[in-house]
Structure formats: structure tokens, C-alpha cells
Design a protein around this motif. Structure first.
Motif, short mmCIF file in Angstrom:
data_model
loop_
_atom_site.label_atom_id
_atom_site.label_comp_id
_atom_site.label_asym_id
_atom_site.label_seq_id
_atom_site.Cartn_x
_atom_site.Cartn_y
_atom_site.Cartn_z
N ALA A 199 0.73 -1.41 0.10
CA ALA A 199 -0.07 -0.05 0.08
C ALA A 199 0.77 1.34 0.23
CB ALA A 199 -0.88 0.02 1.18
N ILE A 200 1.89 1.11 0.87
CA ILE A 200 3.02 2.38 0.71
C ILE A 200 3.31 2.79 -0.52
CG2 ILE A 200 5.05 3.12 1.35
CD1 ILE A 200 4.35 1.94 4.38
N LYS A 201 3.99 1.52 -1.19
CA LYS A 201 4.33 1.63 -2.57
C LYS A 201 3.33 2.02 -3.65
CE LYS A 201 8.04 -1.84 -2.43
NZ LYS A 201 8.85 -2.70 -2.89
N ARG A 202 2.09 1.53 -3.68
CA ARG A 202 0.97 2.13 -4.55
C ARG A 202 0.86 3.55 -4.08
NH1 ARG A 202 -4.25 0.63 -2.09
NH2 ARG A 202 -3.42 2.05 -0.49
N ASN A 203 0.95 4.06 -2.97
CA ASN A 203 0.43 5.46 -2.80
C ASN A 203 1.59 6.34 -3.23
OD1 ASN A 203 -1.68 4.74 -1.52
ND2 ASN A 203 -1.18 5.00 0.81
N GLU A 204 2.75 5.90 -3.07
CA GLU A 204 4.14 6.51 -3.47
C GLU A 204 4.08 6.69 -5.12
OE1 GLU A 204 7.47 4.39 -1.74
OE2 GLU A 204 7.37 5.71 -0.09
N LEU A 205 3.40 5.46 -5.67
CA LEU A 205 3.13 5.71 -7.14
C LEU A 205 2.13 6.78 -7.58
CD1 LEU A 205 3.75 4.77 -10.07
CD2 LEU A 205 2.19 2.91 -9.78
N ILE A 206 1.12 6.85 -6.73
CA ILE A 206 0.01 7.84 -7.31
C ILE A 206 0.55 9.09 -6.79
CG2 ILE A 206 -2.17 8.57 -6.08
CD1 ILE A 206 -2.86 5.49 -5.33
N ALA A 207 1.26 9.20 -5.83
CA ALA A 207 1.91 10.58 -5.74
C ALA A 207 2.95 11.08 -6.75
CB ALA A 207 2.64 11.03 -4.32
N GLU A 208 3.48 10.02 -7.12
CA GLU A 208 4.58 10.41 -8.45
C GLU A 208 4.00 10.65 -9.81
OE1 GLU A 208 7.94 10.88 -8.76
OE2 GLU A 208 7.98 10.75 -6.46
#
Length: 150
Positions: A111-120
């Protein structure tokens, strides 16, 4: 990365949507109003659409005609809900996953990696609420120049 759907959607101006699972009631109503406004403006929204409020926002958005990007915190599913298939077939939905299909359940780490991708990949990020000292607060601190809040 793994994709399903219309990759051209990535060329749109994109607003990421992230929100803590537990949200004060007053924020929920304002978030629904925001979702209706984004739908009516035709803005492309990027989210995991995983928590209750995120799922509710997804349901509001699908009633419009704008493109949507769903970022998974697990691998691609083998079977999709009929509504998802319809949106993909209409070229309105792009589904992205960082993970192979062997990753069958979301975890805190995915979920953390997903949220970072969303932010990027987002031009702006809307976070109507984040719990103090949560990962979303850390994300907010790292991306505050891109973040909109209530």
C-alpha cells in the motif's frame, strides 16, 4: 509495471486521491462534494480506491465520463467486476500494478508503494484527511507542494 486498459489516460492532467480509513463525518460529506465536482469537471482521478471513502468516491466518479486510474496494492486480478470491465472497454479506466499476480493481497508495504506511485504520477494530490503520525502524513510532508487538503 503491469497495465490493463487505456494507457493514453496517463497523458491527462491527473489528481491523486488518498485518504485515511477513519475520517471525521464532516470531512466525508466535503469529500463527496469534491468528487462530484471533479466528475462534473471531467478531471482524471488516480487512486487505489481501497478504503470505504475511496470506494464511495469511485462510485461517484463512474457516473461521469472522465478517465480514471486505479492503482493496485497487489497484482492484477484474474477476474474483474462487471463495472470495471465496462469502464476498461469504454477506454475510461486504466489499472496499474507494480506487483506480479503472485501478490494476491495488499499489505502495508504494498500500500505504501502504491501510494508513492499515485503521488509520483499525479500532477496534484488531494488528501482530505490523514491521521496524525500516519504514513499519509509522511507522504503529505514529502509532497506538500503538490497536495491539496480540506
Amino acid at each position: 509495471m503491469y497495465y490493463l486498459g487505456n494507457k493514453e489516460i496517463l497523458n491527462n492532467y491527473k489528481i491523486g486521491f488518498l485518504c485515511s480509513r477513519k475520517v471525521p463525518a464532516g470531512i466525508i460529506l466535503k469529500t463527496y462534494d469534491w468528487a462530484v465536482e471533479q466528475r462534473d469537471k471531467g478531471n482524471c482521478i488516480v487512486s487505489g480506491f481501497h478504503s470505504k471513502i475511496e470506494k464511495d468516491v469511485f462510485d461517484i466518479l463512474v457516473k461521469g465520463s472522465q478517465p480514471i486510474i486505479l492503482v493496485l496494492a497487489k497484482g492484477m486480478m484474474k477476474r474483474w467486476d462487471k463495472k470495471i470491465i465496462e469502464l476498461v472497454n469504454q477506454n475510461r479506466l486504466l489499472i496499474i500494478s507494480l506487483f506480479s499476480e503472485k501478490v494476491t493481497r495488499p499489505t502495508i508495504k504494498t500500500a505504501i508503494k502504491r501510494n508513492e506511485l499515485i503521488a509520483e504520477i499525479s500532477d496534484k494530490i488531494f488528501i482530505p484527511y490523514f491521521s496524525p503520525n500516519s504514513y499519509l502524513q509522511t507522504l503529505y510532508d514529502n509532497y506538500k507542494l503538490k497536495v491539496l487538503t480540506l
